[in-house]
Design an enzyme around this catalytic site. Structure first.
Site, PDB file in Angstrom:
ATOM      1  N   MET A  62      -4.476 -18.506 -10.260  1.00 14.09           N
ATOM      2  CA  MET A  62      -3.102 -18.706  -9.813  1.00 14.09           C
ATOM      3  C   MET A  62      -3.194 -19.984  -8.893  1.00 14.09           C
ATOM      4  O   MET A  62      -4.119 -20.260  -8.046  1.00 14.09           O
ATOM      5  CB  MET A  62      -2.524 -17.393  -8.788  1.00 14.09           C
ATOM      6  CG  MET A  62      -1.244 -17.812  -8.489  1.00 14.09           C
ATOM      7  SD  MET A  62      -0.702 -16.327  -7.461  1.00 14.09           S
ATOM      8  CE  MET A  62      -1.577 -16.750  -6.111  1.00 14.09           C
ATOM      9  N   ASP A  64       0.237 -23.040  -7.895  1.00 18.39           N
ATOM     10  CA  ASP A  64       1.572 -23.285  -7.300  1.00 18.39           C
ATOM     11  C   ASP A  64       2.269 -21.930  -7.326  1.00 18.39           C
ATOM     12  O   ASP A  64       2.695 -21.606  -8.437  1.00 18.39           O
ATOM     13  CB  ASP A  64       2.130 -24.557  -8.040  1.00 18.39           C
ATOM     14  CG  ASP A  64       1.170 -25.678  -7.923  1.00 18.39           C
ATOM     15  OD1 ASP A  64       0.207 -25.742  -7.349  1.00 18.39           O
ATOM     16  OD2 ASP A  64       1.788 -26.736  -8.392  1.00 18.39           O
ATOM     17  N   GLN A 114       1.968 -20.724 -11.220  1.00 13.00           N
ATOM     18  CA  GLN A 114       0.917 -21.236 -12.241  1.00 13.00           C
ATOM     19  C   GLN A 114      -0.120 -20.173 -12.444  1.00 13.00           C
ATOM     20  O   GLN A 114      -0.820 -19.813 -11.475  1.00 13.00           O
ATOM     21  CB  GLN A 114       0.465 -22.736 -11.559  1.00 13.00           C
ATOM     22  CG  GLN A 114       1.673 -23.753 -11.698  1.00 13.00           C
ATOM     23  CD  GLN A 114       2.018 -24.255 -13.160  1.00 13.00           C
ATOM     24  OE1 GLN A 114       1.346 -24.998 -13.442  1.00 13.00           O
ATOM     25  NE2 GLN A 114       2.931 -23.473 -13.743  1.00 13.00           N
TER      26      GLN A 114
END
Length: 504
Positions: free
Chosen positions: A48, A50, A66
Site C-alpha cells: 500500500m 498513497d 494505492q
C-alpha cells in the site's frame, strides 16, 4: 457507459477478470488482525502507498489506497478500499479498481473521490503507454464502473507545450454547479506545478490557471495536490519530489508541505507561492497526505506513514505500509495545527496518572508501558534536556530527545530492531517557545509524536517486536517536573480481533 446508469443497483457493473482476481486474492490471503496494528489503517494484504479517494459517501468515510495485492512490493497499481464510521475502526471492502482497460492498463494511480447526485465519483490517473491522464469511475460505495470514454482529461486539455508524461493525482471538488480539479504536472521546463481545470459535467474539462509553480531550485514533480479551505483560509498541500535539506527542513528528499494562500478568496482564485512552503511532518515516515471534510465541519488529514526508500517491515509479513492516525486540522496564528482525531478517546480502556515526576537521571514506572497507548507528557516549563525511550526491552528502544541548548529535537530508531540499511535518525528545530507538551500515540509498529498540542508532528514506523513495551524517561532539568497521563487503547486491538473473526 452514460451518466444515466443506475448506480444504486449497479446493474451495469461487471467486474473484469483482473478485478475479480484481485478481490479473490485479498480474501484468500488477508492478514490476521493479530499481526497488524490495532487502529492504524493497513491493507488486507500486499503493498500500500498513497491514500486515495478520502471522502464521505452515504454517511460513511471511505478511504481508497494505492495497492498491489499480490506482493509486499510495489507493482501494477490497483485501488484498495475500506470504510469506517469513526475513522478508527475500518472495514474491508472489495478492491475498487484494477488496471484492466486500455486507458489504465499500466496502473490506476492516485486520485480523489466526491459524493454526487450520480453516485460516488472517483477521479484517478490512468497510466498507459508512458502517458498519464485523468479517468472517471462512478459507483455505489462498493462497486465502481469506469467511463468507456476515459480518459476525460488528457493531452488535448493541457496548455500548449505541456506533456502528459508527468501529469497525475487529480483532486476533485465542486463549487456551486461547477466541478474543479487540481493536478500535479511538470511544465515544459520540467519544473513542478499544480494546475487547475473546471468542468460543468465531470467529462468536459477546461484549463483555468496555475495554482502553484516551483522554480526548480528545490523540488521537482509536485505529487498528490490537495486544495481546500481551512478556517476560511485557502490551503494547498502537496508532496514535492527530490527536495534538498535546508537546515532542519525537508530532510526526506520526497517531502510533504503545506502552503497557505495569499488571498482570502475562493479556492479557484487563490495563488500559492513556493517560498511559503512549510513541512507537514518531521518524522521519518510521511508522504502523500490527503484530506476530507466531515459532515460536522472538521477537516481531516491522513497520510502514508512510509518513505519510498524505507518500506519498513516488508521482510517478515505479507503486508507493507500503514497510514497515519487521521488528524484534525486547524489554522492558528499562521500555523497548521494537527491533532489526533478525537474519536480515539471513545476507545480508552484504562488511564494511568503519574504526576509531579522530577527527573534527576532516569525514571521508570510499571504504569508506563505498552504498545497500544495514547500518552500525554505535560512539562511544568519548557524542557531543556529530556529524552524518552519507547518500545524498550534489554536490546531495543526508539528514542525521542529534546536538546534546547542545541535547538533541536530528534527521533532515533537505531536500536528499534532494524535489519536493513534504513534511515534511522531525523532532527527538527525546536519551536520558538520550546516544548511544554508531548502527546505520543503508539500502535504496535508506529510512533506519532504531537508537539505542543499539534504545533509539530513526527511520524515514525518501528519494526520492534511486540514484547518490547517499556517506557523510560531521562532528564536533568532541576526545575522541571512532568505529569505523565497514559490512556490504554488495547481495547481497540480486541475490537479488531473481534471484527476479524466476524468477517471470517
Amino acid at each position: 457507459m452514460t451518466p444515466e446508469v443506475n448506480f444504486e443497483t449497479m446493474t451495469e457493473f461487471k467486474p473484469t477478470p483482473e478485478l475479480n482476481q484481485a478481490r479473490n486474492f485479498e480474501i484468500e490471503h488477508r492478514t490476521p488482525a493479530d499481526r497488524q496494528p490495532a487502529f492504524h489503517f493497513t491493507p488486507a494484504v500486499g503493498w500500500m502507498n498513497d491514500p486515495n479517494g478520502f471522502s464521505v459517501y452515504k454517511k460513511q468515510v471511505h478511504l481508497f489506497y494505492q495497492y498491489h495485492p499480490y506482493s509486499n512490493q510495489w507493482g501494477p497499481m490497483h485501488w484498495g478500499h475500506q470504510v469506517s464510521k469513526d475513522l478508527i475502526v475500518w472495514k474491508q471492502k472489495p478492491a475498487a479498481l484494477a488496471p484492466d482497460q486500455p486507458f489504465d492498463k499500466d496502473g490506476c494511480f492516485s486520485g480523489s473521490a466526491v459524493e454526487s447526485e450520480q453516485g460516488h465519483v472517483l477521479m484517478y490517473t490512468g497510466c498507459a503507454n508512458g502517458k498519464q491522464n485523468q479517468c472517471l469511475a462512478i459507483g455505489d460505495g462498493q462497486n465502481y464502473a469506469k467511463f468507456e470514454a476515459n480518459p476525460v482529461l488528457s493531452q488535448v486539455n493541457l496548455p500548449k507545450g505541456y506533456s502528459d508524461v508527468d501529469f497525475r493525482d487529480p483532486k476533485l471538488w465542486k463549487t456551486g454547479t461547477t466541478w474543479y480539479l487540481a493536478a500535479g504536472i511538470l511544465n515544459p521546463e520540467k519544473k513542478g506545478e499544480v494546475i487547475l481545470f473546471s468542468s460543468p459535467n465531470l467529462k468536459d474539462w477546461t484549463f483555468e490557471s496555475i495554482l502553484l509553480s516551483f522554480d526548480g531550485t528545490n523540488g521537482k514533480m509536485l505529487e498528490c495536490p490537495d486544495v481546500f479551505l481551512l478556517d476560511d483560509q485557502p490551503m494547498l498541500i502537496c508532496s514535492p519530489q527530490n527536495m534538498h535539506a535546508q537546515g532542519y527542513e525537508f530532510h526526506n528528499g520526497h517531502n510533504s508541505v503545506y502552503i497557505p494562500g495569499r488571498f482570502n478568496q475562493s479556492l479557484e482564485s487563490s495563488r500559492f507561492f513556493q517560498k511559503e512552503a512549510r513541512q507537514l511532518d518531521y518524522g521519518l515516515d510521511f508522504y502523500a497526505p490527503q484530506t476530507t471534510l466531515l459532515e460536522d465541519g472538521r477537516r481531516i488529514l491522513i497520510g502514508w506513514m512510509s518513505s519510498w526508500n524505507s518500506p519498513i517491515l516488508c521482510s517478515r509479513q505479507n503486508w507493507t505500509s500503514q497510514m497515519t492516525l487521521p488528524r484534525e486540522l486547524s489554522f492558528k496564528q499562521g500555523k497548521l495545527i494537527q491533532k489526533p482525531i478525537r474519536e480515539i478517546e471513545n476507545w480508552y480502556k484504562e488511564t494511568s496518572h503519574i504526576d509531579n515526576v522530577h527527573l534527576d537521571g532516569t525514571f521508570e514506572d510499571n504504569r508506563m508501558s505498552g504498545r497500544y497507548l495514547d500518552a500525554t507528557l505535560q512539562f511544568s516549563n519548557p524542557a531543556h534536556h529530556f529524552a524518552i525511550d519507547l518500545a524498550c526491552d534489554e536490546n531495543h528502544k526508539t528514542t525521542f530527545t529534546i536538546d534546547a541548548s542545541k535547538g533541536w529535537m530528534e527521533m532515533d530508531r537505531t536500536y528499534s530492531g532494524m535489519e536493513e540499511d534504513w534511515v534511522t535518525v531525523r532532527k527538527a528545530a525546536l519551536p520558538e517557545s520550546g516544548v511544554d507538551q508531548l502527546r505520543i500515540i503508539m500502535d504496535l509498529y508506529s510512533v506519532e509524536i504531537f508537539v505542543n498540542q499539534g504545533e509539530m508532528v513526527l511520524s515514525t514506523v518501528i519494526p520492534t517486536l511486540p514484547q518490547a513495551d517499556r517506557i523510560v524517561l531521562h532528564g536533568q532539568d532541576e526545575n522541571l517536573t512532568i505529569d505523565f497521563h497514559s490512556m490504554d487503547v488495547e481495547k481497540l486491538h480486541q475490537e479488531k480481533l473481534k471484527n476479524d473473526l466476524d468477517e471470517t
